[in-house]
Every structure is written in structure tokens, then in C-alpha cells.
Design an enzyme around this catalytic site. Structure first.
Site, short mmCIF file in Angstrom:
data_model
loop_
_atom_site.label_atom_id
_atom_site.label_comp_id
_atom_site.label_asym_id
_atom_site.label_seq_id
_atom_site.Cartn_x
_atom_site.Cartn_y
_atom_site.Cartn_z
N ASN A 8 -4.35 -34.46 -56.14
CA ASN A 8 -4.25 -33.74 -54.80
C ASN A 8 -5.04 -32.37 -54.91
O ASN A 8 -4.74 -31.51 -55.40
CB ASN A 8 -3.02 -33.58 -54.37
CG ASN A 8 -2.96 -32.76 -53.02
OD1 ASN A 8 -3.58 -32.09 -52.65
ND2 ASN A 8 -2.02 -33.64 -52.07
N ASP A 10 -5.72 -30.50 -52.18
CA ASP A 10 -5.62 -29.68 -51.10
C ASP A 10 -5.46 -28.19 -51.34
O ASP A 10 -5.91 -27.28 -50.42
CB ASP A 10 -4.04 -29.92 -50.31
CG ASP A 10 -3.81 -31.12 -49.87
OD1 ASP A 10 -5.13 -31.89 -50.01
OD2 ASP A 10 -2.91 -31.63 -49.56
N ARG A 19 -10.76 -17.62 -46.89
CA ARG A 19 -11.90 -16.72 -46.42
C ARG A 19 -12.77 -17.50 -45.04
O ARG A 19 -13.69 -17.09 -44.67
CB ARG A 19 -12.99 -16.24 -47.64
CG ARG A 19 -12.12 -15.44 -48.37
CD ARG A 19 -12.14 -13.83 -47.81
NE ARG A 19 -11.56 -13.04 -48.44
CZ ARG A 19 -12.09 -12.27 -49.66
NH1 ARG A 19 -13.41 -12.39 -49.99
NH2 ARG A 19 -11.27 -11.51 -50.48
N HIS A 51 -5.48 -26.56 -44.76
CA HIS A 51 -6.55 -26.64 -46.02
C HIS A 51 -7.57 -27.58 -45.62
O HIS A 51 -8.72 -27.22 -45.58
CB HIS A 51 -5.57 -26.79 -47.23
CG HIS A 51 -4.39 -27.80 -46.91
ND1 HIS A 51 -4.71 -29.38 -46.74
CD2 HIS A 51 -3.25 -27.52 -47.45
CE1 HIS A 51 -3.45 -29.70 -46.53
NE2 HIS A 51 -2.57 -28.69 -46.93
N GLU A 71 -3.47 -38.86 -47.20
CA GLU A 71 -2.34 -38.65 -46.69
C GLU A 71 -2.20 -37.79 -45.29
O GLU A 71 -2.99 -36.90 -45.11
CB GLU A 71 -1.81 -37.52 -47.22
CG GLU A 71 -0.75 -37.82 -48.74
CD GLU A 71 -0.45 -36.38 -49.42
OE1 GLU A 71 0.11 -35.50 -48.87
OE2 GLU A 71 -0.16 -36.70 -50.58
N THR A 101 4.89 -27.11 -47.55
CA THR A 101 4.43 -28.32 -47.88
C THR A 101 5.19 -29.37 -47.45
O THR A 101 6.40 -29.06 -46.93
CB THR A 101 4.20 -28.32 -49.58
OG1 THR A 101 3.93 -29.47 -50.06
CG2 THR A 101 5.84 -28.05 -50.22
N GLY A 193 5.83 -32.05 -56.69
CA GLY A 193 6.48 -31.16 -57.57
C GLY A 193 6.28 -31.41 -59.02
O GLY A 193 7.08 -30.84 -59.92
N GLY A 214 -0.59 -32.15 -57.32
CA GLY A 214 -1.74 -31.31 -56.97
C GLY A 214 -1.49 -29.84 -57.34
O GLY A 214 -2.06 -29.38 -58.07
N1 PXP Z 1 2.56 -36.78 -52.47
C1 PXP Z 1 2.74 -36.40 -51.32
C2 PXP Z 1 3.12 -37.26 -50.24
C3 PXP Z 1 2.59 -35.12 -51.02
O1 PXP Z 1 2.86 -34.61 -49.57
C4 PXP Z 1 2.24 -34.04 -51.90
C5 PXP Z 1 1.93 -32.56 -51.45
O2 PXP Z 1 0.91 -32.60 -50.62
C6 PXP Z 1 1.92 -34.39 -53.14
C7 PXP Z 1 2.30 -35.73 -53.40
C8 PXP Z 1 1.53 -33.59 -54.29
O3 PXP Z 1 2.70 -32.46 -54.47
P1 PXP Z 1 2.54 -31.44 -55.66
O4 PXP Z 1 1.29 -30.37 -54.86
O5 PXP Z 1 3.85 -30.67 -55.44
O6 PXP Z 1 1.98 -32.01 -56.88
#
Ligand code: PXP
Length: 247
Positions: A8, A10, A19, A51, A71, A101, A193, A214
Site C-alpha cells: 500500500n 498511500d 507540499r 493522499h 481500496e 486510517t 497494522g 503499507g
Molecule cells: N488493508 C486495508 C483495507 C487498509 O485500509 C489499509 C490501510 O489503508 C491497509 C490494508 C494497510 O494498513 P497498514 O498501513 O496499517 O499496513
């Protein structure tokens, strides 16, 4: 089967939006993530666009070599984005403007009709759907009844568990929901997480197909890249000093 790693990106866009400029570009980060072995690239196009921007979705749709997982919350605007940009699959998540989040999974039992309509919409476009849910058996069953292709089980409670015993308990919860998902014919994904210390037990769950990660990857990338980034800047300054024309 080795679980796929969904990266991820993001947070790369979060730094860019600080910025509102061009860098760091999530598109460049995705090239490097794929070189590192990412099997899936995950982006969350939030309603508030804090983001990822629509431009990122459009460009990544053309440049991602692996698989693009979008997502998003279930809104009319997002469904139109899905129609326009055709990601490889969509993961529907709940969304609140005030959250830092995604907090908790989508409540399929409560939003049965809108979830069903969104699944049908995507299926008509030939796009598979994953639903991000808490590891709850009733939620899993509802996903199967509505015709979802996959579930992404929320690992946040496991990841945030304050003690080892609590973590073991939450791992058991994840394992039971995983087994139910597989029994109901759903592809099994997990995420939220997960980090370098807690991923192993989740990756080892039977029939795990995909882990979406992510924050911990982007955080580590910043730290392992810091030394080189500073060194490159220092070299430029030293070279400029050496080449200066003294009066
Ligand atoms: N899966 C989903 C559905 C999420 O919303 C997120 C966070 O955007 C993640 C996975 C990734 O989570 P993390 O950034 O805590 O690794």
C-alpha cells in the site's frame, strides 16, 4: 501457496500532499516496490483525497505491472471511478473523514443492500470484489451470501494487542475467521497494522492468499533510504563548493 504481498503506497502520497507538489511520486515508488517483489499494488482513494489522487489511479492503471487493488468506500463517485479506470480488483472499506486510517471493517450485516449493489456493479464490469471486514464469522458468512470474491480480514486488533496473551487470542480469532472464509469459498486476504515483527504468524495461516501492508513498509523505506539520500545531497554541496569560481 506463498501469500501475495500487496504494498500500500498511500503514505508516499501523504508526504507529497504535505507540499501539494510532485514528490515523492507514488508512481515511482510503485516501480521500486515491484522490483522489490510486490505482487499487488494497493491504493486507497479516499473521499477527502488526503493522499492518493485520481491522477495516481489513472497513471498507475497504465504503469502497474503486477495487479492494482483499489481500496475505496462504497459511493456513487467511487463506482464511477471503478468503471472509468478498471482496477484489477476492488476492496471495499468503511470510511470516516475524521479517522487517521481505516478503523474497523465494513459492517456487511448493516449495509447489506449497498454492498450487494456495489458487488453486482463491479461484477458486471468483470472486476472481482474483496470486502474488508472484522474477523467475525457472521460478517464472513454475509460476504459469501452476497457473492463477494474475497475477504480482507482486519488484523488491526491483533496488531495492536497490548500483551502476548491478547495477541495469541486475536490470532485465534483470525484463524477461525480465515477457516470460515475458506470454507465459504472466499479468497483469503488480511491487512492493517502488519509489520516486520507481527507478520509471520498471519502469513502462516492456512490458505492465506494476500497480505496488504503499507505503514510499516513505507516507514522502513524512509529509514533505510535516509543515509543514502543525505549522502547524495552532501555530495552535491561538496561538489558545488569545489567547483565554485572564486573572485
Ligand atoms: N488493508 C486495508 C483495507 C487498509 O485500509 C489499509 C490501510 O489503508 C491497509 C490494508 C494497510 O494498513 P497498514 O498501513 O496499517 O499496513
Amino acid at each position: 501457496m506463498v501469500p501475495r504481498l500487496g504494498v500500500n503506497v498511500d503514505h508516499i502520497a501523504t508526504i507529497r500532499q504535505a507540499r501539494r507538489g510532485m514528490e515523492p511520486d507514488p508512481v515511482a515508488a510503485v516501480v521500486l516496490a515491484e522490483l522489490g517483489g510486490a505482487d499487488v499494488i494497493t491504493i486507497h482513494l479516499r473521499e477527502d483525497r488526503r493522499h492518493i489522487q485520481e491522477r495516481d489511479l489513472r497513471v498507475l492503471r497504465e504503469t502497474v505491472q503486477s495487479s492494482l487493488n483499489l481500496e475505496a468506500a462504497i459511493t456513487g463517485e467511487i463506482l464511477e471511478m471503478v468503471r472509468t479506470h478498471r482496477p484489477n480488483y476492488v476492496t471495499f472499506v468503511p470510511e470516516k473523514r475524521e479517522e487517521l486510517t481505516t478503523e474497523g471493517g465494513l459492517d456487511i450485516l448493516r449495509h447489506r443492500d449497498s454492498v450487494k449493489a456495489a458487488i453486482d456493479f463491479c461484477h458486471e464490469l468483470g472486476i472481482p470484489v474483496s470486502l474488508f471486514i472484522d474477523p467475525d464469522l457472521a460478517q464472513v458468512d454475509a460476504c459469501a451470501e452476497l457473492g463477494a470474491d474475497a475477504v480482507e480480514l482486519h488484523t488491526g486488533t491483533y496488531a495492536d494487542a497490548p500483551t502476548k496473551a491478547r495477541m495469541e487470542h486475536e490470532l485465534g480469532v483470525l484463524k477461525r475467521a480465515s477457516a470460515e472464509s475458506v470454507a465459504r469459498g472466499l479468497h483469503l486476504h488480511c491487512g492493517h497494522g502488519l509489520n516486520y515483527l507481527n507478520v509471520t504468524s498471519v502469513a502462516a495461516i492456512a490458505h492465506m492468499e494476500e497480505l496488504n501492508i503499507g505503514h510499516s513498509i513505507v516507514s522502513r523505506a524512509l529509514l533505510i533510504g535516509m543515509r543514502q539520500a543525505v549522502s547524495e545531497m552532501k555530495s552535491l554541496i561538496v561538489a558545488a563548493h569545489a567547483a565554485r569560481h572564486l573572485p
